[in-house]
Design an enzyme around this catalytic site. Structure first.
Site, short mmCIF file in Angstrom:
data_model
loop_
_atom_site.label_atom_id
_atom_site.label_comp_id
_atom_site.label_asym_id
_atom_site.label_seq_id
_atom_site.Cartn_x
_atom_site.Cartn_y
_atom_site.Cartn_z
N LEU A 20 -25.78 0.57 -27.43
CA LEU A 20 -25.61 -0.20 -28.63
C LEU A 20 -26.78 -0.64 -29.22
O LEU A 20 -26.97 -0.71 -30.54
CB LEU A 20 -24.40 -1.33 -28.22
CG LEU A 20 -23.17 -1.07 -27.96
CD1 LEU A 20 -22.47 -2.37 -27.93
CD2 LEU A 20 -22.52 0.13 -28.94
N GLU A 23 -20.01 -2.06 -33.81
CA GLU A 23 -21.30 -2.31 -32.97
C GLU A 23 -21.78 -3.73 -33.09
O GLU A 23 -22.93 -4.12 -32.91
CB GLU A 23 -22.43 -1.34 -33.37
CG GLU A 23 -22.09 -0.02 -33.64
CD GLU A 23 -22.79 1.09 -32.80
OE1 GLU A 23 -23.57 0.56 -32.19
OE2 GLU A 23 -22.47 2.26 -32.70
N GLY A 24 -20.54 -4.55 -33.04
CA GLY A 24 -20.97 -6.22 -33.33
C GLY A 24 -20.79 -6.37 -34.69
O GLY A 24 -21.81 -6.19 -35.44
N PRO A 34 -8.06 -0.96 -27.55
CA PRO A 34 -6.85 -1.77 -28.46
C PRO A 34 -7.14 -3.23 -28.47
O PRO A 34 -7.19 -3.82 -29.49
CB PRO A 34 -5.47 -1.12 -28.08
CG PRO A 34 -5.78 0.43 -27.58
CD PRO A 34 -7.22 -0.03 -26.90
N PHE A 61 -18.30 8.19 -28.09
CA PHE A 61 -18.66 6.93 -27.25
C PHE A 61 -17.46 6.11 -27.05
O PHE A 61 -17.06 5.46 -28.01
CB PHE A 61 -19.91 6.22 -27.91
CG PHE A 61 -20.37 5.33 -27.01
CD1 PHE A 61 -21.55 5.73 -26.00
CD2 PHE A 61 -20.37 4.05 -27.32
CE1 PHE A 61 -22.13 4.45 -25.18
CE2 PHE A 61 -20.74 3.03 -26.52
CZ PHE A 61 -21.64 3.11 -25.70
N GLY A 62 -16.81 6.14 -26.20
CA GLY A 62 -15.71 5.19 -26.09
C GLY A 62 -15.97 4.05 -25.33
O GLY A 62 -15.78 3.93 -23.91
C1 FAD Z 1 -14.34 3.31 -38.70
C2 FAD Z 1 -14.82 2.78 -37.12
C3 FAD Z 1 -15.57 3.53 -36.25
C4 FAD Z 1 -15.75 2.90 -35.03
N1 FAD Z 1 -16.24 3.79 -33.95
C5 FAD Z 1 -16.59 3.38 -32.71
C6 FAD Z 1 -17.07 4.07 -31.61
O1 FAD Z 1 -17.50 5.16 -31.91
N2 FAD Z 1 -17.10 3.43 -30.36
C7 FAD Z 1 -16.50 2.57 -30.07
O2 FAD Z 1 -16.21 1.92 -28.71
N3 FAD Z 1 -16.15 1.56 -30.92
C8 FAD Z 1 -16.11 1.91 -32.40
N4 FAD Z 1 -15.57 1.11 -33.35
C9 FAD Z 1 -15.04 -0.33 -32.94
C10 FAD Z 1 -15.80 -1.48 -33.32
O3 FAD Z 1 -17.06 -1.36 -32.56
C11 FAD Z 1 -14.99 -2.48 -33.28
O4 FAD Z 1 -13.95 -2.42 -34.25
C12 FAD Z 1 -15.95 -3.99 -33.19
O5 FAD Z 1 -16.69 -4.06 -32.38
C13 FAD Z 1 -14.98 -5.03 -33.48
O6 FAD Z 1 -13.88 -5.27 -32.48
P1 FAD Z 1 -12.56 -5.64 -32.97
O7 FAD Z 1 -12.13 -4.65 -34.01
O8 FAD Z 1 -11.71 -5.32 -31.78
O9 FAD Z 1 -12.27 -6.87 -33.57
P2 FAD Z 1 -12.35 -8.31 -32.63
O10 FAD Z 1 -13.25 -8.22 -31.60
O11 FAD Z 1 -10.72 -8.67 -32.56
O12 FAD Z 1 -12.99 -9.39 -33.82
C14 FAD Z 1 -12.11 -9.79 -35.08
C15 FAD Z 1 -12.99 -10.83 -35.62
O13 FAD Z 1 -13.14 -11.78 -34.86
C16 FAD Z 1 -14.53 -12.47 -34.78
N5 FAD Z 1 -14.84 -12.76 -33.43
C17 FAD Z 1 -14.51 -12.20 -32.34
N6 FAD Z 1 -15.00 -12.72 -31.22
C18 FAD Z 1 -15.50 -13.91 -31.64
C19 FAD Z 1 -15.98 -15.16 -31.17
N7 FAD Z 1 -16.25 -15.34 -29.90
N8 FAD Z 1 -16.57 -16.20 -32.03
C20 FAD Z 1 -16.28 -15.98 -33.30
N9 FAD Z 1 -15.74 -14.90 -34.01
C21 FAD Z 1 -15.49 -13.99 -33.09
C22 FAD Z 1 -15.25 -11.07 -35.35
O14 FAD Z 1 -16.44 -11.28 -35.75
C23 FAD Z 1 -14.35 -10.32 -36.23
O15 FAD Z 1 -14.45 -11.06 -37.43
C24 FAD Z 1 -15.42 1.52 -34.74
C25 FAD Z 1 -14.72 0.72 -35.52
C26 FAD Z 1 -14.50 1.43 -36.81
C27 FAD Z 1 -13.69 0.49 -37.83
#
Ligand code: FAD
Length: 389
Positions: free
Chosen positions: A244, A368-369, A139, A134-135
């Site tokens: 989600l 997932e949030g 980045p 599920f993409g």
């Molecule tokens: C092992 C692994 C597997 C995954 N599998 C999938 C998958 O299958 N499919 C998929 O689509 N994604 C997947 N993900 C991605 C995952 O859903 C994201 O990493 C996650 O949604 C957080 O996004 P980010 O890493 O870009 O962090 P960011 O969005 O950059 O957030 C960084 C920090 O900022 C905080 N933050 C963000 N916005 C706000 C705001 N408005 N106010 C206050 N704080 C905020 C966040 O809470 C976090 O602490 C996976 C991630 C990992 C690590």
């Protein structure tokens, strides 16, 4: 090693489960004990996923377990949750594979696909013959998926897809990817099969968390898709967000399994390890930690049971799922950290499952949030004010 999969039922919640639900849970529990636990540390060390388990998971009816028809088991949502709990007592990576397959990839096709797409993909996915990913995340866009840069443009009868998805569970082992992209009308979904020209994957290495799970980057360069690969009923950000909600539901249950494993391990360890004059379990500060763990696990079990009842009744709201995901994963992470501390030096070695669960739960808390994103969802719900932007 201690049997970390024993019952933990302080509030007699078992009495509220049907015989079928208990049977499902028990069969997954013994599968995990027999076929997952003996090999999971090796997979975690080697950054590999035990692919040989996929046919076994399919036999147990785990893929799409709570979907109706199309070769799926059609279980209720409590049975589905109990499955997730038992899988994650083994390893969060195993539960992730099942969650992504069932609640993200299969559910996307089930809820937004054409009848032809459902017939084509879902029975094979239920049998484990096709693995999905599920993409959504990119980045530069995680918590704000609406900012995605992946684009699909109309080209004659078909589409041309360009973009990059990152952090995608199952990415390189998947036979098909459900991919979310912007089009002129907003956001929609596509099914991109492995081997489609212009579609490549590469795995992310160096993870300290979810090592027994494949996480990949997906790149789409002028990928040509015909209408058969477009999910006709996926309209707007609401479509991936509804997937989600399904997956977060399973995560809320799953976290209990990881927490239970850590608690059981810490309990048995502190009962047998003597320091100063007595077993560690005889000291008040240790008992306080154990009681805190028991309390949080029991609360999490009750939240999930009620959530499952509401889901089965059709009255569950996405915000209630956010509540459960936020609470249960945070509690599980705290429990894992506490348990790790209680094992002293032994808490950092893979002779015990705790450090692996603890590291995995860092991901479970993030994907997932994140905890904070669930907080914003709940804050908006109770105040009517959005604090996202
Ligand atoms: C092992 C692994 C597997 C995954 N599998 C999938 C998958 O299958 N499919 C998929 O689509 N994604 C997947 N993900 C991605 C995952 O859903 C994201 O990493 C996650 O949604 C957080 O996004 P980010 O890493 O870009 O962090 P960011 O969005 O950059 O957030 C960084 C920090 O900022 C905080 N933050 C963000 N916005 C706000 C705001 N408005 N106010 C206050 N704080 C905020 C966040 O809470 C976090 O602490 C996976 C991630 C990992 C690590």
């Amino acid at each position: 090693m201690a049997n970390v999969l024993k019952d933990l039922d302080f509030y007699q919640i078992d009495e509220l489960l049907s015989p079928e639900e208990k049977m499902t849970r028990d069969s997954v529990r013994s599968f995990v004990q027999r076929e997952v636990i003996p090999n999971v540390e090796r997979h975690f060390a080697n950054e590999t996923f035990p692919l040989e388990l996929v046919p076994r998971l399919a036999e147990l009816g785990i893929f799409g377990a709570n979907l109706q028809g199309y070769g799926c088991a059609g279980m209720n949502n409590i049975a589905y949750g109990l499955i997730m709990q038992e899988l994650e007592a083994g390893d969060s990576g195993l539960r992730s594979l099942a969650s992504v397959q069932s609640s993200l990839a299969m559910y996307a096709i089930y809820s937004a696909g054409s009848e032809e797409q459902k017939q084509r993909y879902l029975p094979a996915m239920a049998r484990g013959k096709l693995i999905g990913c599920f993409g959504l995340t990119e980045p530069d866009h995680g918590s704000d998926p609406g900012g995605m840069e992946t684009r699909a443009r109309k080209d004659g009868q078909g589409w041309v897809l360009n973009g990059t998805k990152r952090w995608i569970t199952n990415g390189s082992i998947a036979n098909l990817a459900v991919v979310w992209a912007k089009v002129d009308e907003g956001i929609t979904g596509f099914i991109v099969e492995q081997g489609t020209p212009g579609f490549t994957t590469s795995d992310i290495h160096g993870k300290f968390s979810m090592r027994a799970s494949i996480t990949s980057e997906l790149v789409f360069e002028d990928v040509r898709l015909d209408e058969r690969h477009h999910l006709p009923n996926a309209r707007g950000l609401r479509a991936p967000l509804s997937c989600l909600t399904q997956a977060r539901y399973g995560i809320a249950w799953g976290a209990i399994g990881a927490a239970r494993s850590c608690y059981q391990c810490a309990l048995e360890y502190t009962k047998s390890r003597k320091q100063f004059s007595r077993p560690l379990a005889g000291y008040q500060m240790v008992q306080r930690k154990l009681v805190d763990m028991l309390t949080e696990i029991t609360k999490a079990q009750l939240i999930c049971l009620r959530l499952g009842q509401m889901k089965d009744a059709g009255s569950m709201r996405p915000e209630q799922v956010s509540f459960a995901k936020r609470n249960n994963v945070n509690a599980a992470l705290e429990i894992a950290r506490m348990a790790r501390d209680m094992l002293g030096a032994n808490g950092i070695v893979n002779e015990y499952p705790i450090i692996r669960h603890m590291l995995n739960l860092e991901t479970v808390n993030a994907y997932e949030g994140t905890f904070d994103v669930q907080t914003l969802i709940l804050g908006r719900d109770i105040t009517g004010e959005s604090a996202f932007d």
